[in-house]
Design a protein around this motif. Structure first.
Motif, PDB file in Angstrom:
ATOM      1  N   ARG A 104       0.834  -1.207   0.000  1.00 25.78           N
ATOM      2  CA  ARG A 104       0.000   0.000   0.000  1.00 25.78           C
ATOM      3  C   ARG A 104       0.866   1.253   0.000  1.00 25.78           C
ATOM      4  O   ARG A 104       0.518   2.255  -0.630  1.00 25.78           O
ATOM      5  N   SER A 105       1.995   1.213   0.708  1.00 28.98           N
ATOM      6  CA  SER A 105       2.866   2.391   0.736  1.00 28.98           C
ATOM      7  C   SER A 105       3.472   2.672  -0.634  1.00 28.98           C
ATOM      8  O   SER A 105       3.760   3.828  -0.969  1.00 28.98           O
ATOM      9  N   ILE A 106       3.649   1.621  -1.440  1.00 29.54           N
ATOM     10  CA  ILE A 106       4.238   1.781  -2.773  1.00 29.54           C
ATOM     11  C   ILE A 106       3.189   2.162  -3.807  1.00 29.54           C
ATOM     12  O   ILE A 106       3.376   3.097  -4.595  1.00 29.54           O
ATOM     13  N   PHE A 107       2.053   1.454  -3.802  1.00 31.20           N
ATOM     14  CA  PHE A 107       1.054   1.624  -4.854  1.00 31.20           C
ATOM     15  C   PHE A 107      -0.180   2.411  -4.415  1.00 31.20           C
ATOM     16  O   PHE A 107      -0.998   2.773  -5.259  1.00 31.20           O
ATOM     17  N   GLY A 108      -0.304   2.658  -3.113  1.00 32.49           N
ATOM     18  CA  GLY A 108      -1.488   3.346  -2.616  1.00 32.49           C
ATOM     19  C   GLY A 108      -2.644   2.373  -2.489  1.00 32.49           C
ATOM     20  O   GLY A 108      -2.572   1.229  -2.953  1.00 32.49           O
ATOM     21  N   PRO A 109      -3.759   2.813  -1.867  1.00 37.97           N
ATOM     22  CA  PRO A 109      -4.919   1.924  -1.745  1.00 37.97           C
ATOM     23  C   PRO A 109      -5.534   1.654  -3.108  1.00 37.97           C
ATOM     24  O   PRO A 109      -5.595   2.532  -3.970  1.00 37.97           O
ATOM     25  N   GLU A 110      -5.959   0.435  -3.308  1.00 40.27           N
ATOM     26  CA  GLU A 110      -6.583   0.068  -4.581  1.00 40.27           C
ATOM     27  C   GLU A 110      -8.075   0.402  -4.536  1.00 40.27           C
ATOM     28  O   GLU A 110      -8.671   0.557  -3.478  1.00 40.27           O
ATOM     29  N   SER A 111      -8.670   0.501  -5.701  1.00 45.26           N
ATOM     30  CA  SER A 111     -10.104   0.775  -5.767  1.00 45.26           C
ATOM     31  C   SER A 111     -10.880  -0.435  -5.262  1.00 45.26           C
ATOM     32  O   SER A 111     -10.460  -1.579  -5.428  1.00 45.26           O
ATOM     33  N   HIS A 112     -12.004  -0.160  -4.626  1.00 48.72           N
ATOM     34  CA  HIS A 112     -12.835  -1.235  -4.124  1.00 48.72           C
ATOM     35  C   HIS A 112     -13.560  -1.921  -5.282  1.00 48.72           C
ATOM     36  O   HIS A 112     -13.954  -1.289  -6.247  1.00 48.72           O
ATOM     37  N   GLY A 113     -13.762  -3.209  -5.153  1.00 41.65           N
ATOM     38  CA  GLY A 113     -14.470  -3.960  -6.179  1.00 41.65           C
ATOM     39  C   GLY A 113     -13.821  -5.301  -6.430  1.00 41.65           C
ATOM     40  O   GLY A 113     -12.801  -5.652  -5.825  1.00 41.65           O
ATOM     41  N   TRP A 114     -14.394  -6.053  -7.345  1.00 39.55           N
ATOM     42  CA  TRP A 114     -13.927  -7.417  -7.594  1.00 39.55           C
ATOM     43  C   TRP A 114     -12.515  -7.467  -8.163  1.00 39.55           C
ATOM     44  O   TRP A 114     -11.799  -8.456  -7.979  1.00 39.55           O
ATOM     45  N   ALA A 115     -12.092  -6.391  -8.824  1.00 39.29           N
ATOM     46  CA  ALA A 115     -10.746  -6.382  -9.402  1.00 39.29           C
ATOM     47  C   ALA A 115      -9.672  -6.467  -8.334  1.00 39.29           C
ATOM     48  O   ALA A 115      -8.542  -6.888  -8.604  1.00 39.29           O
ATOM     49  N   THR A 116     -10.027  -6.096  -7.105  1.00 36.23           N
ATOM     50  CA  THR A 116      -9.041  -6.141  -6.024  1.00 36.23           C
ATOM     51  C   THR A 116      -8.652  -7.564  -5.642  1.00 36.23           C
ATOM     52  O   THR A 116      -7.670  -7.769  -4.942  1.00 36.23           O
ATOM     53  N   LEU A 117      -9.405  -8.537  -6.145  1.00 36.11           N
ATOM     54  CA  LEU A 117      -9.049  -9.938  -5.900  1.00 36.11           C
ATOM     55  C   LEU A 117      -7.653 -10.260  -6.413  1.00 36.11           C
ATOM     56  O   LEU A 117      -6.959 -11.115  -5.842  1.00 36.11           O
ATOM     57  N   TRP A 118      -7.238  -9.582  -7.499  1.00 33.21           N
ATOM     58  CA  TRP A 118      -5.894  -9.822  -8.014  1.00 33.21           C
ATOM     59  C   TRP A 118      -4.845  -9.374  -6.999  1.00 33.21           C
ATOM     60  O   TRP A 118      -3.812 -10.028  -6.835  1.00 33.21           O
ATOM     61  N   TRP A 119      -5.105  -8.263  -6.326  1.00 34.74           N
ATOM     62  CA  TRP A 119      -4.188  -7.797  -5.296  1.00 34.74           C
ATOM     63  C   TRP A 119      -4.192  -8.747  -4.107  1.00 34.74           C
ATOM     64  O   TRP A 119      -3.141  -8.999  -3.516  1.00 34.74           O
ATOM     65  N   TRP A 120      -5.369  -9.238  -3.754  1.00 34.75           N
ATOM     66  CA  TRP A 120      -5.450 -10.199  -2.654  1.00 34.75           C
ATOM     67  C   TRP A 120      -4.604 -11.435  -2.974  1.00 34.75           C
ATOM     68  O   TRP A 120      -3.860 -11.923  -2.118  1.00 34.75           O
ATOM     69  N   ALA A 121      -4.737 -11.930  -4.201  1.00 34.05           N
ATOM     70  CA  ALA A 121      -3.976 -13.124  -4.605  1.00 34.05           C
ATOM     71  C   ALA A 121      -2.476 -12.844  -4.569  1.00 34.05           C
ATOM     72  O   ALA A 121      -1.680 -13.672  -4.109  1.00 34.05           O
ATOM     73  N   ALA A 122      -2.081 -11.656  -5.062  1.00 34.59           N
ATOM     74  CA  ALA A 122      -0.664 -11.305  -5.060  1.00 34.59           C
ATOM     75  C   ALA A 122      -0.130 -11.230  -3.631  1.00 34.59           C
ATOM     76  O   ALA A 122       0.968 -11.717  -3.340  1.00 34.59           O
ATOM     77  N   MET A 123      -0.905 -10.636  -2.742  1.00 36.54           N
ATOM     78  CA  MET A 123      -0.481 -10.522  -1.341  1.00 36.54           C
ATOM     79  C   MET A 123      -0.385 -11.897  -0.675  1.00 36.54           C
ATOM     80  O   MET A 123       0.494 -12.139   0.157  1.00 36.54           O
ATOM     81  N   PHE A 124      -1.281 -12.768  -1.059  1.00 31.30           N
ATOM     82  CA  PHE A 124      -1.248 -14.118  -0.504  1.00 31.30           C
ATOM     83  C   PHE A 124       0.020 -14.853  -0.939  1.00 31.30           C
ATOM     84  O   PHE A 124       0.698 -15.488  -0.121  1.00 31.30           O
ATOM     85  N   VAL A 125       0.356 -14.749  -2.208  1.00 34.87           N
ATOM     86  CA  VAL A 125       1.545 -15.433  -2.739  1.00 34.87           C
ATOM     87  C   VAL A 125       2.810 -14.860  -2.106  1.00 34.87           C
ATOM     88  O   VAL A 125       3.701 -15.607  -1.669  1.00 34.87           O
TER      89      VAL A 125
END
Length: 398
Positions: free
Chosen positions: A331-352
């Motif tokens: 979040r400090s690098i990219f800022g908060p992402e927009s809310h919605g289903w597209a954020t699932l990609w960020w969730w997956a990246a954070m999980f990995v």
């Protein structure tokens, strides 16, 4: 629930397990992973939330409640009176502290700055006086969030755990004398005390002393209830509720809480269920643990004993320690992402990313350092018993 009596005398320790039972409860290790994962789902919303899930995932923070109950259960289940308190303390230190220390070093540059950006609300100004409290894990004895969440914010729970560990050998002394029914009655009594505490919180202003009880004390009942369940099971008690029912009740409880946030009901019962949410979580966590443990004890089939889930469960402590650090770094690098289903990609990246860091911390720090520390302690004890002077460890006064 069914209570049976073990044939052994009440004061014999270690208590013999029933025929066909197992000493290791691997399904509980597998279940640990899911508790850590729901905490991840709670924290990852700080990067980007999915509105449809948000009312429910806010309760992922109660994954730590599961850890508190499970910690009490596992330590009482594996208790042996031949293990003295100093050895017990050293083993818990060896298990917890090395990973904590490395995770703390990783977290400090993410959560602290000499010149914090006001937009990054999670970054605190450097204060060595506050930071130093997270080294001996005493930060959660303060209710000020800046202190309580100092260092690695996730480590406030370790303050609680170290407090539990300090008390465990002494609590077990009277608990060894409990029958199965006695242990269940003690658990019920502790739960009632929790309800009284919550009612006092609800009926008093925020300035009252009851609102300022330190977290280690507030969370202690969950640990003690877990201990009671283990003692009861060592005495022969079994929970005749399938794990699927326990999972369903937990899911229904969270579903109700989430729906109440969207469609609030103002009935007496709904208001009180919300008020007693922490106690409800302790109850469903205890139910899941007892149900899953029973499956292992009686040798019934359990998917959670699959090596895949057990491995993830063994990683869960490290995952808990590091996942939020990488979420806030992103979040400090990219800022908060927009809310919605597209954020699932960020969730997956954070999980990995979190899982990769977890594996590194587990295999390069947690396991080898714990092994070395325990080996040194055991060798020291063996030589001391033999009357041989033991050389001091590096950095230790001779």
């Amino acid at each position: 629930m069914v209570v049976t009596r073990a044939p052994s005398a009440r004061l014999i320790d270690p208590t013999p397990l029933p025929k066909g039972a197992v000493g290791r409860l691997d399904s509980l290790t597998g279940l640990r992973w899911f508790a850590a994962f729901v905490v991840f789902l709670h924290h990852v919303q700080n990067l980007g939330a999915i509105p449809a899930f948000a009312p429910f995932l806010r309760y992922g923070t109660y994954g730590v409640t599961f850890f508190f109950v499970l910690s009490g259960f596992v330590l009482a289940w594996s208790y042996r009176p031949s293990t003295g308190a100093p050895t017990f303390y050293w083993r818990r230190f060896s298990r917890i502290y090395p990973s904590h220390f490395v995770a703390l070093l990783i977290a400090i540059p993410i959560f602290y700055s000499f010149h914090p950006d006001p937009a990054q609300t999670w970054v605190k100004p450097v204060s060595f006086g506050i930071l130093i409290l997270s080294l001996p894990l005493i930060q959660a004895w303060w209710s000020n969030p800046v202190v309580e969440l100092s260092g690695n914010p996730a480590a406030w729970t370790l303050t609680c755990e170290f407090f539990f560990y300090a008390l465990h050998p002494w609590i077990m002394k009277p608990f060894r004398r409990l029958s199965a029914n006695g242990a269940i009655l003690v658990a019920a009594g502790v739960f009632v005390l929790e309800l009284v505490y919550r009612e006092a919180m609800d009926r008093t202003p925020g300035t009252a002393w009851v609102h300022h009880i330190p977290q280690p004390v507030v969370q202690l009942p969950a640990f003690v209830i877990g201990m009671c369940l283990a003692v009861a099971m060592r005495r022969g008690w079994r929970l005749s509720v399938p794990p699927i029912v326990a999972y369903a009740l937990t899911g229904a409880f969270v579903l109700f809480l989430g729906l109440m946030a969207v469609y609030p009901l103002h009935t007496w019962i709904a208001i009180h269920i919300l008020a007693f949410t922490p106690e409800g979580m302790v109850l469903v966590c205890a139910l899941m643990i007892a149900a899953v443990a029973t499956r292992d004890i009686v040798g019934a089939r359990s998917v959670l004993r699959n090596r895949f889930w057990v491995t993830l469960g063994e990683w869960s402590f490290c995952f808990y320690l590091v996942h939020a650090t990488f979420i806030y770094l992103t979040r400090s690098i990219f800022g908060p992402e927009s809310h919605g289903w597209a954020t699932l990609w960020w969730w997956a990246a954070m999980f990995v990313v979190g899982l990769a860091a977890t594996a590194a911390l587990h295999y390069f720090i947690e396991k080898p350092v714990e092994r070395q520390l325990r080996t040194w302690w055991d060798a020291r004890g063996a030589k001391a018993d033999a009357g041989v002077r033991v050389p001091a460890m590096s950095g230790e006064a001779a």
